[in-house]
Motif scaffolding. Sequence first.
Motif, mmCIF file in Angstrom:
data_model
loop_
_atom_site.group_PDB
_atom_site.id
_atom_site.type_symbol
_atom_site.label_atom_id
_atom_site.label_comp_id
_atom_site.label_asym_id
_atom_site.label_seq_id
_atom_site.Cartn_x
_atom_site.Cartn_y
_atom_site.Cartn_z
ATOM 1 N N SER A 49 0.820 -1.218 0.000
ATOM 2 C CA SER A 49 0.000 0.000 0.000
ATOM 3 C C SER A 49 0.846 1.256 0.000
ATOM 4 O O SER A 49 0.388 2.305 -0.463
ATOM 5 C CB SER A 49 -0.924 0.013 1.218
ATOM 6 N N SER A 50 2.049 1.179 0.535
ATOM 7 C CA SER A 50 2.914 2.362 0.547
ATOM 8 C C SER A 50 3.394 2.716 -0.858
ATOM 9 O O SER A 50 3.718 3.870 -1.118
ATOM 10 C CB SER A 50 4.104 2.144 1.468
ATOM 11 N N VAL A 51 3.423 1.747 -1.760
ATOM 12 C CA VAL A 51 3.906 1.982 -3.119
ATOM 13 C C VAL A 51 2.755 2.153 -4.101
ATOM 14 O O VAL A 51 2.782 3.012 -4.972
ATOM 15 C CB VAL A 51 4.813 0.813 -3.582
ATOM 16 N N VAL A 52 1.714 1.357 -3.945
ATOM 17 C CA VAL A 52 0.593 1.321 -4.887
ATOM 18 C C VAL A 52 -0.685 1.736 -4.172
ATOM 19 O O VAL A 52 -0.958 1.280 -3.067
ATOM 20 C CB VAL A 52 0.438 -0.109 -5.470
ATOM 21 N N GLN A 53 -1.462 2.592 -4.809
ATOM 22 C CA GLN A 53 -2.752 3.003 -4.254
ATOM 23 C C GLN A 53 -3.765 1.865 -4.444
ATOM 24 O O GLN A 53 -3.985 1.409 -5.558
ATOM 25 C CB GLN A 53 -3.249 4.264 -4.981
ATOM 26 N N LEU A 54 -4.359 1.383 -3.329
ATOM 27 C CA LEU A 54 -5.289 0.261 -3.375
ATOM 28 C C LEU A 54 -6.643 0.677 -2.806
ATOM 29 O O LEU A 54 -6.705 1.408 -1.814
ATOM 30 C CB LEU A 54 -4.753 -0.921 -2.561
ATOM 31 N N SER A 55 -7.709 0.168 -3.406
ATOM 32 C CA SER A 55 -9.049 0.400 -2.873
ATOM 33 C C SER A 55 -9.254 -0.488 -1.644
ATOM 34 O O SER A 55 -8.542 -1.479 -1.467
ATOM 35 C CB SER A 55 -10.096 0.075 -3.938
ATOM 36 N N PRO A 56 -10.218 -0.165 -0.790
ATOM 37 C CA PRO A 56 -10.459 -1.000 0.398
ATOM 38 C C PRO A 56 -10.793 -2.458 0.044
ATOM 39 O O PRO A 56 -10.368 -3.373 0.742
ATOM 40 C CB PRO A 56 -11.639 -0.322 1.090
ATOM 41 N N GLN A 101 -0.382 0.069 -11.873
ATOM 42 C CA GLN A 101 0.038 -0.337 -10.538
ATOM 43 C C GLN A 101 1.209 -1.309 -10.604
ATOM 44 O O GLN A 101 2.130 -1.252 -9.790
ATOM 45 C CB GLN A 101 -1.138 -0.961 -9.783
ATOM 46 N N VAL A 102 1.181 -2.211 -11.583
ATOM 47 C CA VAL A 102 2.288 -3.156 -11.748
ATOM 48 C C VAL A 102 3.574 -2.404 -12.097
ATOM 49 O O VAL A 102 4.655 -2.734 -11.590
ATOM 50 C CB VAL A 102 1.948 -4.222 -12.822
ATOM 51 N N LYS A 103 3.465 -1.378 -12.941
ATOM 52 C CA LYS A 103 4.650 -0.587 -13.303
ATOM 53 C C LYS A 103 5.217 0.123 -12.081
ATOM 54 O O LYS A 103 6.432 0.158 -11.879
ATOM 55 C CB LYS A 103 4.301 0.437 -14.386
#
Length: 123
Positions: A49-56, A101-103
């Motif tokens: 989560s610190s690197v990629v923005q994730l939905s709940p 997000q993968v990038k």
Amino acid sequence: MKKIVSIVVLIMAFGFSANAQSTVKLEADSKSKEQNVKEMAYNQLRELSSVVQLSPELKDDFLNLFMMRNEAVNNTKSYEEKAAIYERFGQKMLSGLSEEQVKKLAENKELYNKLTNLKYSMK
């Protein structure tokens, strides 16, 4: 005759108490393993989560995925099987992310390797 009956009763009582103690110990060990699996999964999710923005919803899915992977790895004995589990769950994790997000994750090579490769996660 009374002595024989009392000896048998004492032996059975001792046997039951010994079994009860080992059962309690096994339950405590399984609870601590389960707690470690959850803690590891939360840490891995926090790092992702610190690197990629994730939905709940996606966070819940990844938390379940990490918990399943950690449990599977803990239940496996050989290194090859653990590596295969990491590879399989790593592919599942990457398939749940968008290309962007993968990038972002791939740019952070250390975290990418830690989440998808057993060799790097053990360091």
